[in-house]
Design an enzyme around this catalytic site. Structure first.
Site, PDB file in Angstrom:
ATOM      1  N   SER A  12       0.825  -1.208   0.000  1.00 36.76           N
ATOM      2  CA  SER A  12       0.000   0.000   0.000  1.00 36.76           C
ATOM      3  C   SER A  12       0.860   1.259   0.000  1.00 36.76           C
ATOM      4  O   SER A  12       0.469   2.290  -0.543  1.00 36.76           O
ATOM      5  CB  SER A  12      -0.923  -0.002   1.227  1.00 36.76           C
ATOM      6  N   TYR A 164      14.989  -5.846  15.254  1.00 34.27           N
ATOM      7  CA  TYR A 164      14.870  -5.667  13.799  1.00 34.27           C
ATOM      8  C   TYR A 164      16.021  -6.412  13.091  1.00 34.27           C
ATOM      9  O   TYR A 164      15.800  -7.143  12.118  1.00 34.27           O
ATOM     10  CB  TYR A 164      14.904  -4.170  13.472  1.00 34.27           C
ATOM     11  N   ILE A 197      16.097   3.923   2.591  1.00 32.53           N
ATOM     12  CA  ILE A 197      15.100   4.279   1.574  1.00 32.53           C
ATOM     13  C   ILE A 197      14.096   5.260   2.167  1.00 32.53           C
ATOM     14  O   ILE A 197      13.625   5.073   3.304  1.00 32.53           O
ATOM     15  CB  ILE A 197      14.352   3.009   1.084  1.00 32.53           C
TER      16      ILE A 197
HETATM   17  P1  NAP Z   1       6.499   1.459   5.304  1.00 31.01           P
HETATM   18  O1  NAP Z   1       6.611   2.651   4.460  1.00 31.01           O
HETATM   19  O2  NAP Z   1       6.278   1.603   6.770  1.00 31.01           O
HETATM   20  O3  NAP Z   1       5.364   0.506   4.687  1.00 31.01           O
HETATM   21  C1  NAP Z   1       5.088  -0.715   5.317  1.00 31.01           C
HETATM   22  C2  NAP Z   1       4.143  -1.534   4.473  1.00 31.01           C
HETATM   23  O4  NAP Z   1       3.992  -2.819   5.101  1.00 31.01           O
HETATM   24  C3  NAP Z   1       2.747  -0.931   4.380  1.00 31.01           C
HETATM   25  O5  NAP Z   1       2.213  -1.269   3.135  1.00 31.01           O
HETATM   26  C4  NAP Z   1       2.006  -1.645   5.517  1.00 31.01           C
HETATM   27  O6  NAP Z   1       0.584  -1.727   5.293  1.00 31.01           O
HETATM   28  C5  NAP Z   1       2.624  -3.021   5.417  1.00 31.01           C
HETATM   29  N1  NAP Z   1       2.545  -3.800   6.661  1.00 31.01           N
HETATM   30  C6  NAP Z   1       2.992  -3.461   7.885  1.00 31.01           C
HETATM   31  N2  NAP Z   1       2.732  -4.450   8.769  1.00 31.01           N
HETATM   32  C7  NAP Z   1       2.107  -5.433   8.072  1.00 31.01           C
HETATM   33  C8  NAP Z   1       1.556  -6.687   8.418  1.00 31.01           C
HETATM   34  N3  NAP Z   1       1.608  -7.151   9.666  1.00 31.01           N
HETATM   35  N4  NAP Z   1       0.964  -7.425   7.449  1.00 31.01           N
HETATM   36  C9  NAP Z   1       0.896  -6.971   6.172  1.00 31.01           C
HETATM   37  N5  NAP Z   1       1.388  -5.775   5.784  1.00 31.01           N
HETATM   38  C10 NAP Z   1       1.990  -5.023   6.728  1.00 31.01           C
HETATM   39  O7  NAP Z   1       7.833   0.560   5.193  1.00 31.01           O
HETATM   40  P2  NAP Z   1       8.935   0.504   4.029  1.00 31.01           P
HETATM   41  O8  NAP Z   1      10.028   1.423   4.387  1.00 31.01           O
HETATM   42  O9  NAP Z   1       8.283   0.578   2.711  1.00 31.01           O
HETATM   43  O10 NAP Z   1       9.491  -0.980   4.281  1.00 31.01           O
HETATM   44  C11 NAP Z   1       9.104  -2.068   3.480  1.00 31.01           C
HETATM   45  C12 NAP Z   1      10.061  -3.226   3.755  1.00 31.01           C
HETATM   46  O11 NAP Z   1      11.393  -2.814   3.447  1.00 31.01           O
HETATM   47  C13 NAP Z   1      10.099  -3.665   5.224  1.00 31.01           C
HETATM   48  O12 NAP Z   1      10.248  -5.059   5.283  1.00 31.01           O
HETATM   49  C14 NAP Z   1      11.329  -2.976   5.740  1.00 31.01           C
HETATM   50  O13 NAP Z   1      11.877  -3.647   6.864  1.00 31.01           O
HETATM   51  C15 NAP Z   1      12.230  -3.036   4.543  1.00 31.01           C
HETATM   52  N6  NAP Z   1      13.310  -2.050   4.536  1.00 31.01           N
HETATM   53  C16 NAP Z   1      13.051  -0.717   4.579  1.00 31.01           C
HETATM   54  C17 NAP Z   1      14.111   0.179   4.531  1.00 31.01           C
HETATM   55  C18 NAP Z   1      13.917   1.674   4.544  1.00 31.01           C
HETATM   56  O14 NAP Z   1      14.917   2.394   4.670  1.00 31.01           O
HETATM   57  N7  NAP Z   1      12.698   2.192   4.428  1.00 31.01           N
HETATM   58  C19 NAP Z   1      15.422  -0.292   4.472  1.00 31.01           C
HETATM   59  C20 NAP Z   1      15.640  -1.658   4.428  1.00 31.01           C
HETATM   60  C21 NAP Z   1      14.588  -2.526   4.455  1.00 31.01           C
HETATM   61  P3  NAP Z   1      -0.437  -0.546   5.797  1.00 31.01           P
HETATM   62  O15 NAP Z   1      -0.266   0.582   4.818  1.00 31.01           O
HETATM   63  O16 NAP Z   1      -1.778  -1.172   5.711  1.00 31.01           O
HETATM   64  O17 NAP Z   1      -0.012  -0.181   7.177  1.00 31.01           O
END
Ligand code: NAP
Length: 260
Positions: A12, A164, A197
């Site tokens: 989303s 984490y 990111i």
């Molecule tokens: P984000 O912006 O917080 O988005 C999180 C997404 O995951 C949203 O679509 C949320 O849905 C969904 N979500 C959260 N809990 C969930 C659950 N229990 N079941 C199903 N969906 C769930 O996070 P992001 O930064 O895009 O991160 C995405 C992935 O990349 C994660 O695994 C994160 O650890 C990884 N990551 C992120 C970064 C970074 O710098 N941002 C770096 C390395 C890795 P809703 O919208 O409905 O809440």
């Protein structure tokens, strides 16, 4: 013509949305956008994807908390009932700890939450998804694949979010396990390790990373974008790595490089 089908968890917002948009632009796969609670964001993503694909692909949304077994089963059932097959699973959904707490103080509640959503969820979702992928007849020109979105935290120590790091390190091992188990079924399994990111997840620590980038944190010295991750998923989804599995892709601006 049967189209390949993808399921992207946590699509989303953020990185998941970036992956969905790139997949839509490529217009090769029909796909399902999973979300946990933010239905408005999921609907908006669906609309953006339909526009980006010029209406060429079918996009659906499904609410499911990946940490809940019944939700995972319902989601896989939704994919099966709606599309009858699955070719690509992207385990992207994940959360950061609500509070960054020192290793000597951090509590079990946060540990259990992080392990449930970031590791147990994808572990068992992959188990169920793999069974549907195995029973889906292989399509010429498309590589069946599973992509796990881990993090530089799979190998980088942050003593204020051990939960984490441990969950992401587990997800990295999960990639290797499923890579070996699923090779005989023609399913290649990959790990993408994003760097820093720009998403809602990193919003609360934006100032900290702005400062680190200003000091030269990475060779490609900018924030990563969700589309950077999306493009790497497309390379996998389009079968450009047919003889690779268990492979780790660093999509991190070169963060992983050591210099002296
Ligand atoms: P984000 O912006 O917080 O988005 C999180 C997404 O995951 C949203 O679509 C949320 O849905 C969904 N979500 C959260 N809990 C969930 C659950 N229990 N079941 C199903 N969906 C769930 O996070 P992001 O930064 O895009 O991160 C995405 C992935 O990349 C994660 O695994 C994160 O650890 C990884 N990551 C992120 C970064 C970074 O710098 N941002 C770096 C390395 C890795 P809703 O919208 O409905 O809440």
């Amino acid at each position: 013509m049967t189209s390949p089908v993808a399921l992207i968890t946590g699509a989303s917002r953020g990185i998941g949305r970036g992956i969905a948009l790139e997949l839509a632009r490529a217009a090769t796969h029909d796909f399902v956008i999973n979300y946990a609670g933010n239905e408005a964001a999921a609907r908006e993503c669906k609309e953006l994807c339909e526009k980006a694909s010029d209406g060429k692909v079918r996009v659906e949304i499904v609410q499911a908390d990946v940490s809940i077994a019944a939700d995972r089963a319902r989601m896989i059932d939704f994919v099966k009932q709606t599309f009858g097959r699955l070719d690509l699973l992207v385990n992207n959904a994940g959360v950061a700890p609500n509070v960054r707490a020192d290793l000597l103080d951090a509590g079990e509640e946060s540990f259990d939450r992080l392990i449930s959503i970031n590791l147990k969820g994808p572990y068992f979702l992959t188990q169920a998804a793999a069974k549907l992928m195995i029973e889906s007849p292989t399509l010429a020109d498309f590589q069946k694949a599973i992509v796990n979105v881990t993090s530089i935290s799979a190998y980088t120590v942050s003593t204020n979010r051990g939960d984490y790091c441990v969950a992401k390190a587990g997800l990295a091992m999960m990639t290797k396990l499923y890579a070996v188990r699923l090779a005989e079924h023609g399913i290649n399994v990959f790990e993408i390790q994003p760097g820093v990111i720009e998403t809602d997840m990193t919003g609360p620590v934006k100032e900290k990373y702005d400062k680190l980038f200003a000091e030269g944190l990475t060779p490609i010295n900018r924030w990563g974008k969700p589309s950077d991750i999306g493009k790497s998923v497309i390379a996998v989804a389009h079968g450009h790595f047919p003889y690779s599995t268990g492979q780790v892709f660093n999509v991190d601006g070169g963060f992983h490089l050591h210099t002296i």
